[in-house]
Design a protein around this motif. Structure first.
Motif, PDB file in Angstrom:
ATOM      1  N   VAL A  28     -15.546 -32.843 -47.200  1.00  0.00           N
ATOM      2  CA  VAL A  28     -16.616 -33.665 -46.631  1.00  0.00           C
ATOM      3  C   VAL A  28     -17.934 -33.379 -47.340  1.00  0.00           C
ATOM      4  N   ALA A  29     -18.207 -32.097 -47.610  1.00  0.00           N
ATOM      5  CA  ALA A  29     -19.439 -31.737 -48.316  1.00  0.00           C
ATOM      6  C   ALA A  29     -19.474 -32.384 -49.698  1.00  0.00           C
ATOM      7  N   ARG A  30     -18.325 -32.405 -50.375  1.00  0.00           N
ATOM      8  CA  ARG A  30     -18.283 -33.043 -51.690  1.00  0.00           C
ATOM      9  C   ARG A  30     -18.569 -34.528 -51.573  1.00  0.00           C
ATOM     10  N   ALA A  31     -17.964 -35.179 -50.579  1.00  0.00           N
ATOM     11  CA  ALA A  31     -18.189 -36.608 -50.382  1.00  0.00           C
ATOM     12  C   ALA A  31     -19.648 -36.901 -50.068  1.00  0.00           C
ATOM     13  N   VAL A  32     -20.267 -36.063 -49.242  1.00  0.00           N
ATOM     14  CA  VAL A  32     -21.686 -36.255 -48.916  1.00  0.00           C
ATOM     15  C   VAL A  32     -22.545 -36.066 -50.166  1.00  0.00           C
ATOM     16  N   PHE A  66     -20.449 -29.544 -52.548  1.00  0.00           N
ATOM     17  CA  PHE A  66     -21.528 -30.532 -52.587  1.00  0.00           C
ATOM     18  C   PHE A  66     -22.004 -30.736 -54.025  1.00  0.00           C
ATOM     19  N   ALA A  67     -22.172 -29.629 -54.749  1.00  0.00           N
ATOM     20  CA  ALA A  67     -22.622 -29.702 -56.142  1.00  0.00           C
ATOM     21  C   ALA A  67     -21.631 -30.480 -56.998  1.00  0.00           C
ATOM     22  N   GLU A  68     -20.333 -30.325 -56.730  1.00  0.00           N
ATOM     23  CA  GLU A  68     -19.331 -31.092 -57.457  1.00  0.00           C
ATOM     24  C   GLU A  68     -19.528 -32.588 -57.231  1.00  0.00           C
ATOM     25  N   GLY A  69     -19.805 -32.956 -55.998  1.00  0.00           N
ATOM     26  CA  GLY A  69     -20.042 -34.367 -55.697  1.00  0.00           C
ATOM     27  C   GLY A  69     -21.280 -34.908 -56.387  1.00  0.00           C
ATOM     28  N   LEU A 140     -15.171 -42.319 -49.353  1.00  0.00           N
ATOM     29  CA  LEU A 140     -14.662 -41.388 -50.353  1.00  0.00           C
ATOM     30  C   LEU A 140     -13.599 -40.444 -49.789  1.00  0.00           C
ATOM     31  N   LEU A 141     -13.263 -40.614 -48.488  1.00  0.00           N
ATOM     32  CA  LEU A 141     -12.304 -39.741 -47.821  1.00  0.00           C
ATOM     33  C   LEU A 141     -11.195 -40.568 -47.188  1.00  0.00           C
TER      34      LEU A 141
END
Length: 482
Positions: A28-32, A66-69, A140-141
């Protein structure tokens, strides 16, 4: 058909917040992160996002995801490591970059969250981009909360690290000079939160700054996201008990308590009595009015609708322009910028400053209080009394099943009993029986955004009136068979 998850339970009016990992997982953090970059950062020409985190154990993994997203959208990430929320705002302002702070503020250890901002610490709320971030992140999920598509194939952004703590401390010191105040003994309860990092930097010499005429007595400065001593929520009186006792035991001049991400500051006087955030708002407001007057300007001050009447009364008498707003930091920040306000205060001990990119910083408010206290000879209790002329109930919560129906019942009862009272619905319902009327009182009823609760705040000219109005309203709110 692919089932899209509903993130509305964790992406609320002002920020992202949920239980880790059940609600807020790395996926979820990546999607955000990807959604924030795509919906807010890139359209506004941003090339990097500043990211910080509090002391919670879940923070590093969520920041990495998150950084990856973010970098998947070709946007760089600047990590500033462990910091307070106002430290993140400082980085966003000074670097002129959008930001993301990983924190759940005062919530228990199992929670984490994300506070997002545009460049210059400008807010991102439901009406200013957060709804779009939620919708894009949901897409994205899949229904199981996992990514539905492969990472971007374009040029990825880069990740780097920067330490801004020393610059943050020096910046705040430059806004309020307390080097010449009388010696003060200050007890600080960090609640095992981020004030354990920021207080030694700003009030001490940890950041390489000169010493101040302060003797700081630390309570719970160890960074520990499990909060082993008490919750990092000074708004609850039980969490102030240790500080109050320590102030008296050490014969200190003042006590300061910060919440988990250290963006809110609460004040205790030399007798161990809590100083209301409204009194702090009035005190700091007067200092900012004087500064604006010295520069030949009329001060504009923002206050939310449940701060004490003392705030508009006292600051209005000092010829400030007062603007009343809804409760909530995104509303206050937006109003601060629109009105070019020099200062803003909330009942929850959030304090906002034009000199701090219109953002909230508990540490800067603390410096103002220390400057006011140390610049004269009276104890804090006497100083605070000047800004506390009325009696307030504090916020009282009631569990209800039909908030709108309960509010309507209270409205009907009070408009029938007091036809001269003024009713407004800027935020919930406020009923005011004050200007030129006797007895003088007002109350506000607001529904919680997240729980089946009604929040009541009452203030009156004296305690007897306040108690009567408080009890009468509560009896209507809590009446059975609603």
């Amino acid at each position: 058909m692919v089932r899209v998850p509903d993130l509305s339970n964790i992406i609320k009016a002002y920020d992202v917040r949920g239980v880790v990992p059940d609600e807020l997982s790395p996926a979820v953090a990546r999607a955000v992160g990807e959604a924030f970059a795509a919906a807010v950062v890139v359209p506004e020409g941003g090339a990097r996002v500043v990211v910080g985190q509090d002391m919670r154990d879940s923070g590093p993994a969520l920041v990495e995801a998150f950084a990856e997203g973010v970098t998947s959208q070709g946007v760089d990430v600047v990590r500033i490591g462990s910091c307070s929320t106002d430290g993140l705002y400082f980085a966003s302002g000074s670097l002129d970059a959008p930001g993301a702070m990983f924190t759940a503020s005062h919530n228990p250890a199992r929670y984490n969250g994300i506070k997002l901002c545009r460049a210059g610490a400008r807010p991102v709320g439901q009406e200013t981009g957060l709804a779009q971030v939620r919708e894009l992140a949901e897409g994205l999920l899949d229904g199981a909360g996992q990514a539905t598509r492969a990472p971007q194939t374009g040029q990825a952004g880069q990740v780097g690290d920067v330490d801004v703590l020393g610059e943050y401390a020096a910046f705040l010191r430059g806004l309020v000079d307390i080097s010449g105040v009388r010696p003060l003994k200050v007890v600080v309860d960090a609640g095992n939160g981020m004030a354990g990092l920021t207080v030694p930097a700003v009030l001490g010499t940890a950041a390489g700054l000169p010493g101040l005429p302060l003797e700081v007595v630390p309570l719970y400065f160890e960074l520990d996201g499990t909060f082993p001593n008490h919750e990092a929520n000074p708004l609850e009186p039980a969490n102030l008990v240790d500080l109050q006792a320590a102030v008296v035991a050490h014969e200190a001049d003042i006590g300061l308590a910060f919440d988990g991400d250290a963006d809110r500051c609460f004040v205790v006087d030399e007798r161990g009595g809590a100083v209301s955030p409204s009194a702090v708002t009035a005190l700091v407001g007067m200092r900012e009015i004087d500064r604006e007057r010295a520069a030949g300007r009329t001060a504009t001050i923002i206050h939310n609708l449940i701060t004490s009447r003392a705030v508009p009364d006292l600051l209005g008498a000092a010829e400030a322009r007062l603007v009343r707003t809804r409760v909530g930091h995104s509303f206050i920040k937006q109003s601060m910028a629109e009105q070019d306000a020099v200062f803003g205060g909330e009942h929850s001990a959030h304090y906002y400053f034009r000199d701090f990119w219109f953002a909230d910083t508990g540490m800067l408010a603390a410096l103002h209080v220390l400057a006011a206290l140390g610049g004269q000879s009276h104890p804090l209790s006497a100083l605070a009394e000047m800004y506390t002329p009325y009696s307030a109930s504090g916020e009282i919560n009631s569990t209800v099943t039909d908030a709108a129906g309960v509010v309507e019942r209270v409205r009907e009862a009070y408009t029938r009993a007091y036809p001269e009272a003024v009713v407004d619905t800027l935020d919930g319902m406020t009923v005011t029986h004050w200007d030129g009327l006797h007895p003088q009182w007002w109350f506000n009823l607001r529904a919680s955004n997240t729980e089946p609760l009604l929040r009541l705040n009452v203030e009156a000219a004296d305690e007897d009136i306040m108690i009567k109005v408080r009890d009468d309203v509560l009896s209507l709110v809590r009446e059975e068979n609603v």
